[in-house]
Write a protein that holds these residues in place. Structure first.
Motif, PDB file in Angstrom:
ATOM      1  N   ASN A  73     -11.411  -7.970   3.189  1.00 11.34           N
ATOM      2  CA  ASN A  73     -10.849  -7.864   2.199  1.00 11.34           C
ATOM      3  C   ASN A  73      -8.889  -8.709   1.123  1.00 11.34           C
ATOM      4  O   ASN A  73      -8.862  -9.178   2.251  1.00 11.34           O
ATOM      5  CB  ASN A  73      -9.856  -6.390   2.656  1.00 11.34           C
ATOM      6  N   GLY A 103      -5.249   2.611  -5.696  1.00 13.83           N
ATOM      7  CA  GLY A 103      -4.616   1.342  -4.745  1.00 13.83           C
ATOM      8  C   GLY A 103      -4.986   1.662  -3.552  1.00 13.83           C
ATOM      9  O   GLY A 103      -5.831   0.122  -2.792  1.00 13.83           O
ATOM     10  N   GLN A 104      -4.166   1.908  -2.532  1.00 11.05           N
ATOM     11  CA  GLN A 104      -4.501   1.625  -0.772  1.00 11.05           C
ATOM     12  C   GLN A 104      -6.223   2.471  -0.673  1.00 11.05           C
ATOM     13  O   GLN A 104      -6.058   3.859  -1.323  1.00 11.05           O
ATOM     14  CB  GLN A 104      -4.103   2.912  -0.036  1.00 11.05           C
ATOM     15  N   GLY A 105      -6.194   1.714  -0.024  1.00 13.39           N
ATOM     16  CA  GLY A 105      -7.874   1.778   0.493  1.00 13.39           C
ATOM     17  C   GLY A 105      -8.231   3.505   2.241  1.00 13.39           C
ATOM     18  O   GLY A 105      -7.956   2.374   2.800  1.00 13.39           O
ATOM     19  N   TYR A 136     -15.378  -4.192   7.823  1.00 15.36           N
ATOM     20  CA  TYR A 136     -15.833  -4.004   6.649  1.00 15.36           C
ATOM     21  C   TYR A 136     -17.475  -4.646   7.058  1.00 15.36           C
ATOM     22  O   TYR A 136     -18.078  -3.882   5.973  1.00 15.36           O
ATOM     23  CB  TYR A 136     -15.298  -3.995   5.522  1.00 15.36           C
ATOM     24  N   ARG A 164      -6.699  -5.459  -7.254  1.00 19.74           N
ATOM     25  CA  ARG A 164      -7.299  -4.503  -6.911  1.00 19.74           C
ATOM     26  C   ARG A 164      -7.216  -3.251  -6.968  1.00 19.74           C
ATOM     27  O   ARG A 164      -6.129  -2.831  -6.873  1.00 19.74           O
ATOM     28  CB  ARG A 164      -6.780  -5.277  -5.182  1.00 19.74           C
ATOM     29  N   PHE A 180     -13.115  -2.363  -2.263  1.00 21.92           N
ATOM     30  CA  PHE A 180     -12.336  -3.335  -3.537  1.00 21.92           C
ATOM     31  C   PHE A 180     -12.858  -3.861  -4.277  1.00 21.92           C
ATOM     32  O   PHE A 180     -13.931  -4.417  -4.207  1.00 21.92           O
ATOM     33  CB  PHE A 180     -10.852  -3.878  -2.759  1.00 21.92           C
ATOM     34  N   LYS A 212     -13.185   2.649   8.482  1.00 19.99           N
ATOM     35  CA  LYS A 212     -13.573   2.413   7.572  1.00 19.99           C
ATOM     36  C   LYS A 212     -14.919   2.831   7.890  1.00 19.99           C
ATOM     37  O   LYS A 212     -15.765   3.619   6.929  1.00 19.99           O
ATOM     38  CB  LYS A 212     -13.411   1.839   7.092  1.00 19.99           C
ATOM     39  N   PHE A 260       0.767  -1.219   0.036  1.00 18.11           N
ATOM     40  CA  PHE A 260       0.065  -0.131  -0.090  1.00 18.11           C
ATOM     41  C   PHE A 260       0.806   1.543  -0.122  1.00 18.11           C
ATOM     42  O   PHE A 260       0.817   2.089  -1.257  1.00 18.11           O
ATOM     43  CB  PHE A 260      -1.282   0.487   1.065  1.00 18.11           C
ATOM     44  N   TYR A 265      -4.842  -9.777   4.395  1.00 21.44           N
ATOM     45  CA  TYR A 265      -4.326  -8.892   4.269  1.00 21.44           C
ATOM     46  C   TYR A 265      -2.669  -8.512   5.060  1.00 21.44           C
ATOM     47  O   TYR A 265      -2.739 -10.171   5.849  1.00 21.44           O
ATOM     48  CB  TYR A 265      -4.909  -8.111   5.269  1.00 21.44           C
TER      49      TYR A 265
HETATM   50  N1  GLN Z   1      -6.103  -1.455   4.961  1.00 23.95           N
HETATM   51  C1  GLN Z   1      -6.293  -0.315   3.889  1.00 23.95           C
HETATM   52  C2  GLN Z   1      -6.258  -0.978   2.582  1.00 23.95           C
HETATM   53  O1  GLN Z   1      -6.404  -2.400   2.640  1.00 23.95           O
HETATM   54  C3  GLN Z   1      -5.100   0.039   3.834  1.00 23.95           C
HETATM   55  C4  GLN Z   1      -4.091  -0.443   4.480  1.00 23.95           C
HETATM   56  C5  GLN Z   1      -2.223   0.372   4.365  1.00 23.95           C
HETATM   57  O2  GLN Z   1      -2.244   1.127   4.420  1.00 23.95           O
HETATM   58  N2  GLN Z   1      -1.298  -0.665   5.279  1.00 23.95           N
HETATM   59  O3  GLN Z   1      -5.472  -0.429   1.441  1.00 23.95           O
END
Ligand code: GLN
Length: 380
Positions: free
Chosen positions: A160, A22-24, A191, A356, A307, A222, A6, A111
């Motif tokens: 995720n 990219g990063q969520g 989530y 993703r 995502f 979130k 990320f 994750y």
């Molecule tokens: N949870 C978010 C993601 O999956 C950010 C995670 C992070 O930057 N460590 O994108």
């Protein structure tokens, strides 16, 4: 250890001026109720160490949230601990509960902090793969991953990166295996509010026989669009919460004091904000998925989270990583290669070619990304 995918991909977006899918993290702010409460707490002097397990007002609000939404009863003094984001809850759970040599059954793709923290604890991961196109949990594979060294199952729903929301059959399968082998389950439900198409998230802890063996993890980031606040929690049986609290003492000691009463205010304000957020995210999901498909990408429809996943193998790419590294130059967009979330991305049905895309972005940002993707040559 290198940078997380990320951090790497956000840096790539910043360097190239690409649209960052990219990063969520959302590109809109959390609601006034939570921001105002944080300002009031900062101005009101809540600026010294909070109690290790978290400020009582937040622990009580977390317990009220779990009761109101799911019918789960918790003692806020013994069955709730506040953490620095769910990431610290994951770390605390694994460091607190896993001894060297213990096996941890984990959904794959995972994750990225899960394998890191299983390693830190000296544990051994046993992945159970969710495969495209449905990303369903196969009960037979789950049962086969359990051995007499298994300590716990590490679950994540809504999931995720795949966007799956585990259904009743899958949850019952997890419960059956956990009870039969007397396992703990740690379940990451960050989530929990962000599900689509009227699909309900069901906490594993609400299934018969599971409350006494399930540690539930979540966070405010979130659900209230404040991912930078890093306020999370772990709830469940007192001994499991005590294990997280014990580990937490040596990780962060305590979490940010003024943000805790603010998160309590948000939780007590009810579900209006997260419900509206999920509604908006569903529309953004549809916008992005339609755009990705129009750009020629095989795209799976997520049931929750931030995502969506595409498969780039039919565009002749050797890997999702190659695709993602070329994408800023080709199209001015950043996405995340899911291959890093697998033990062996080349195993059958695994994610060497999966990518993703985050849709927790304003519609005009998604529109711009889609416009760029539509005008680009996306084949290898
Ligand atoms: N949870 C978010 C993601 O999956 C950010 C995670 C992070 O930057 N460590 O994108």
């Amino acid at each position: 250890m290198g940078a997380t995918i990320f951090a790497e991909m956000s840096a790539l977006a910043a360097r190239t001026g690409a649209v960052n899918l990219g990063q969520g993290f959302p590109d809109t702010d959390g609601p006034p109720v939570i921001l105002d409460a944080a300002v009031a707490a900062l101005r009101g002097g809540a600026n010294q160490y909070a109690p290790g397990p978290g400020v009582p007002a937040l622990r009580q609000a977390i317990a009220r949230h779990q009761r109101r939404r799911y019918g789960i009863d918790l003692d806020p003094d013994r069955e709730v601990v506040v953490t620095t984001g769910c990431t610290e809850a994951i770390a605390g759970a694994l460091l607190g509960l896993v001894d060297p040599g213990d096996e941890v059954v984990v959904l794959e793709p995972y994750y990225d902090s899960y394998p890191a923290m299983i390693d830190f604890a000296g544990g051994v991961r046993r992945p159970v793969t969710l495969r495209a196109p449905d990303f369903r949990l196969d009960p037979t594979e789950l049962a086969a991953a359990v051995s007499d060294r298994t300590k716990l199952i590490l679950l994540n729903t809504p999931h995720n990166p795949t966007g799956r929301v585990l259904d009743a059959d899958e949850l019952v399968a997890v419960a059956r295996v956990a009870i039969e082998h007397d396992l703990l389950v740690v379940t990451d439900e960050v989530y929990e509010h962000l599900t689509f198409d009227a699909r309900a998230h069901v906490p594993l802890a609400t299934l018969p026989g599971m409350a006494e063996r399930t540690l539930t993890l979540s966070s405010a980031g979130k659900s209230w669009s404040v991912t930078g606040w890093k306020v999370g929690w772990a709830t469940g049986p007192a001994p499991l919460v005590a294990a997280v609290t014990a580990a937490k003492q040596w990780l962060t000691f305590t979490s940010g004091a003024p943000l805790q009463p603010a998160v309590a205010a948000a939780l007590d304000a009810g579900d209006a904000f997260p419900t509206a957020l999920a509604h908006d995210l569903q529309a953004q999901r549809d916008q992005l998925v339609t755009g990705l498909r129009a750009a020629g990408l095989t795209t799976y429809l997520p049931e929750g989270t931030y995502f969506a996943t595409t498969d780039v193998s039919d565009l002749s790419w050797a890997s999702g990583g190659d695709f993602c590294r070329a994408l800023p130059e080709r199209a001015g967009v950043v996405a995340v290669p899911s291959e890093v979330f697998y033990d062996d991305p080349d195993a059958p049905g695994c994610g060497r070619h999966l990518v993703r895309w985050a849709f927790c972005k304003r519609p005009e940002v998604i529109a711009e990304a889609v416009r760029r993707l539509g005008g680009a040559d996306l084949s290898a």
